[in-house]
Design a protein around this motif. Structure first.
Motif, short mmCIF file in Angstrom:
data_model
loop_
_atom_site.label_atom_id
_atom_site.label_comp_id
_atom_site.label_asym_id
_atom_site.label_seq_id
_atom_site.Cartn_x
_atom_site.Cartn_y
_atom_site.Cartn_z
N HIS A 65 9.56 7.23 7.32
CA HIS A 65 9.45 7.84 6.00
C HIS A 65 8.99 6.87 4.92
O HIS A 65 8.14 7.22 4.09
N PHE A 66 9.52 5.65 4.90
CA PHE A 66 9.16 4.72 3.82
C PHE A 66 7.67 4.39 3.86
O PHE A 66 7.07 4.11 2.82
N MET A 67 7.05 4.42 5.04
CA MET A 67 5.62 4.13 5.15
C MET A 67 4.79 5.22 4.49
O MET A 67 3.82 4.93 3.79
N ALA A 68 5.17 6.47 4.72
CA ALA A 68 4.45 7.58 4.08
C ALA A 68 4.66 7.54 2.56
O ALA A 68 3.74 7.82 1.79
N GLU A 69 5.87 7.19 2.13
CA GLU A 69 6.11 7.02 0.70
C GLU A 69 5.19 5.97 0.11
O GLU A 69 4.63 6.15 -0.98
N THR A 70 5.03 4.86 0.82
CA THR A 70 4.17 3.78 0.33
C THR A 70 2.73 4.25 0.19
O THR A 70 2.04 3.93 -0.79
N ALA A 71 2.26 5.03 1.17
CA ALA A 71 0.91 5.58 1.09
C ALA A 71 0.76 6.48 -0.13
O ALA A 71 -0.26 6.45 -0.83
N LYS A 72 1.77 7.30 -0.41
CA LYS A 72 1.71 8.20 -1.57
C LYS A 72 1.76 7.41 -2.88
O LYS A 72 1.07 7.77 -3.85
N VAL A 73 2.54 6.35 -2.91
CA VAL A 73 2.58 5.49 -4.10
C VAL A 73 1.19 4.97 -4.43
O VAL A 73 0.77 4.97 -5.60
N LEU A 74 0.46 4.55 -3.42
CA LEU A 74 -0.87 3.96 -3.63
C LEU A 74 -1.97 5.01 -3.76
O LEU A 74 -3.04 4.70 -4.27
N CYS A 75 -1.70 6.21 -3.30
CA CYS A 75 -2.73 7.27 -3.30
C CYS A 75 -2.16 8.55 -3.92
O CYS A 75 -2.05 9.58 -3.24
N PRO A 76 -1.81 8.53 -5.20
CA PRO A 76 -1.15 9.70 -5.79
C PRO A 76 -2.03 10.94 -5.83
O PRO A 76 -1.52 12.06 -5.89
N GLU A 77 -3.35 10.72 -5.80
CA GLU A 77 -4.26 11.87 -5.88
C GLU A 77 -4.48 12.54 -4.53
O GLU A 77 -5.06 13.63 -4.46
N LYS A 78 -4.02 11.91 -3.47
CA LYS A 78 -4.22 12.46 -2.13
C LYS A 78 -2.96 13.17 -1.66
O LYS A 78 -1.84 12.85 -2.07
N LYS A 79 -3.15 14.13 -0.76
CA LYS A 79 -2.01 14.77 -0.11
C LYS A 79 -1.58 13.88 1.05
O LYS A 79 -2.36 13.58 1.94
N VAL A 80 -0.32 13.43 1.01
CA VAL A 80 0.21 12.56 2.07
C VAL A 80 1.26 13.35 2.85
O VAL A 80 2.22 13.86 2.27
N LEU A 81 1.04 13.42 4.15
CA LEU A 81 1.92 14.19 5.03
C LEU A 81 2.70 13.26 5.94
O LEU A 81 2.22 12.20 6.32
N ILE A 82 3.89 13.70 6.32
CA ILE A 82 4.68 12.99 7.31
C ILE A 82 5.13 14.00 8.36
O ILE A 82 5.78 14.99 8.03
N PRO A 83 4.75 13.79 9.62
CA PRO A 83 5.02 14.82 10.63
C PRO A 83 6.50 15.01 10.95
O PRO A 83 6.90 16.09 11.38
#
Length: 313
Positions: A65-83
């Motif tokens: 989960h923390f990895m997907a959070e990190t991706a969202k932090v850096l890419c707020p304009e993108k949709k970030v999913l976690i399976p």
């Protein structure tokens, strides 16, 4: 899962990626079949940087989960999913943001360095993040007379403290359930059985394990070391998922996983990473859910600490 079902799911995932302009980022600790459908495979630092620059509408993070959070932090304009949102991290969970805020308040004037293996709430309380790849460089970038809080991994923190000789580091008392469990006795037995083998160790391991290593480093660092070393055998003291990439890169070499103290528990496998499967990746892409959603004020504070890490040269 049988081979036929695995192949069909992999094909469906490929179709969905093209249809939705999605990319999959996967950590080395996921299963081989998950790694096989990834567009980018790496450790925490590489994937953090990749998330920032990837050209896609959707990022699916095959990891915890923390990895997907990190991706969202850096890419707020993108949709970030976690399976699999239930795929947590024992290290991240060992450092609650509220408890950490109280801990931080006890040490005013300290620079806070937090491992990327933390929740977005802890990153928001942090001055500069680090990974096992760059923790030494990050701490050395801070003036030697400046006191430091290092969180949450006590083993990595102790290792960096030993390398730098800094007496002004305060360590949070957290640990990874995988790297805590390796057996020194069994490791020494393996060394006797394979005298030519090099021992490669992740710095999240306990100090007495690190002391017998030929090389200490991150997953990426371990992979690179195995490639440049003349040795043909390696005893691998980190999460077993890395073995798939080792065998793919260096098929002529032998990689021997170090056993945990209690082999019945399977502790050299991260139970959370193994919760990510082709089935939940496929369902996640089809439904475009579960999605990572963050409070923007917290996200911005966390972003500052991550960018401070990325900007360390």
């Amino acid at each position: 899962m049988n081979v036929e079902n695995s192949s069909e799911l992999s094909r469906r995932i490929g179709d969905l990626k093209r249809e939705k302009n999605a990319v999959i980022l996967a950590h080395y600790y996921t299963t081989p079949e998950v790694q096989a459908v990834a567009d980018f495979l790496g450790d925490s630092l590489a994937l953090s940087v990749r998330a920032q620059s990837v050209d896609a509408d959707i990022i699916l993070f095959a990891g915890v989960h923390f990895m997907a959070e990190t991706a969202k932090v850096l890419c707020p304009e993108k949709k970030v999913l976690i399976p699999c949102p239930e795929a947590g991290c024992s290290l991240a969970e060992s450092c609650d943001a509220g408890e950490f805020a109280a801990f931080k308040a006890k040490y005013p004037g300290h620079t806070v360095v937090s491992y990327v293996n933390t929740t977005v709430g802890v990153k928001a309380l942090t001055d500069i993040c680090c990974t096992s790849s760059n923790a030494l460089k990050v701490v050395e970038s801070i003036p030697a007379d400046q006191p430091v809080i290092f969180a949450p991994d006590r083993n990595l923190g102790s290792y960096i403290q030993k390398l730098t000789g800094r007496r002004n580091m305060v360590l949070w008392d957290g640990a990874c359930h995988v790297h805590e469990e390796f057996s020194l006795e069994k490791l020494l037995t393996l060394k006797r059985e394979h005298p030519a083998a090099k021992v490669v160790v992740h710095p999240e391991c306990r100090a007495y394990i690190v002391e017998v290593a030929d090389y200490v480093g991150s997953t990426a660092g371990i992979l690179e070391y195995c490639g440049r070393s003349d040795a043909q055998e390696f005893i691998v003291v980190t999460e077993a998922g890395i073995l798939a990439e080792m065998k793919r890169r260096y098929p002529e070499k032998e990689f021997i996983p170090a056993p945990p103290d209690d082999e019945t528990c399977g502790c050299n496998d991260c139970k959370y990473m193994k919760m990510v499967t082709l089935e939940n990746i496929c369902a996640c892409l089809e439904n475009e859910s579960p999605e990572i959603v963050l409070d923007d004020e917290v996200r911005r504070a966390a972003e500052r600490s991550i960018l401070n890490m990325i900007n360390v040269k």
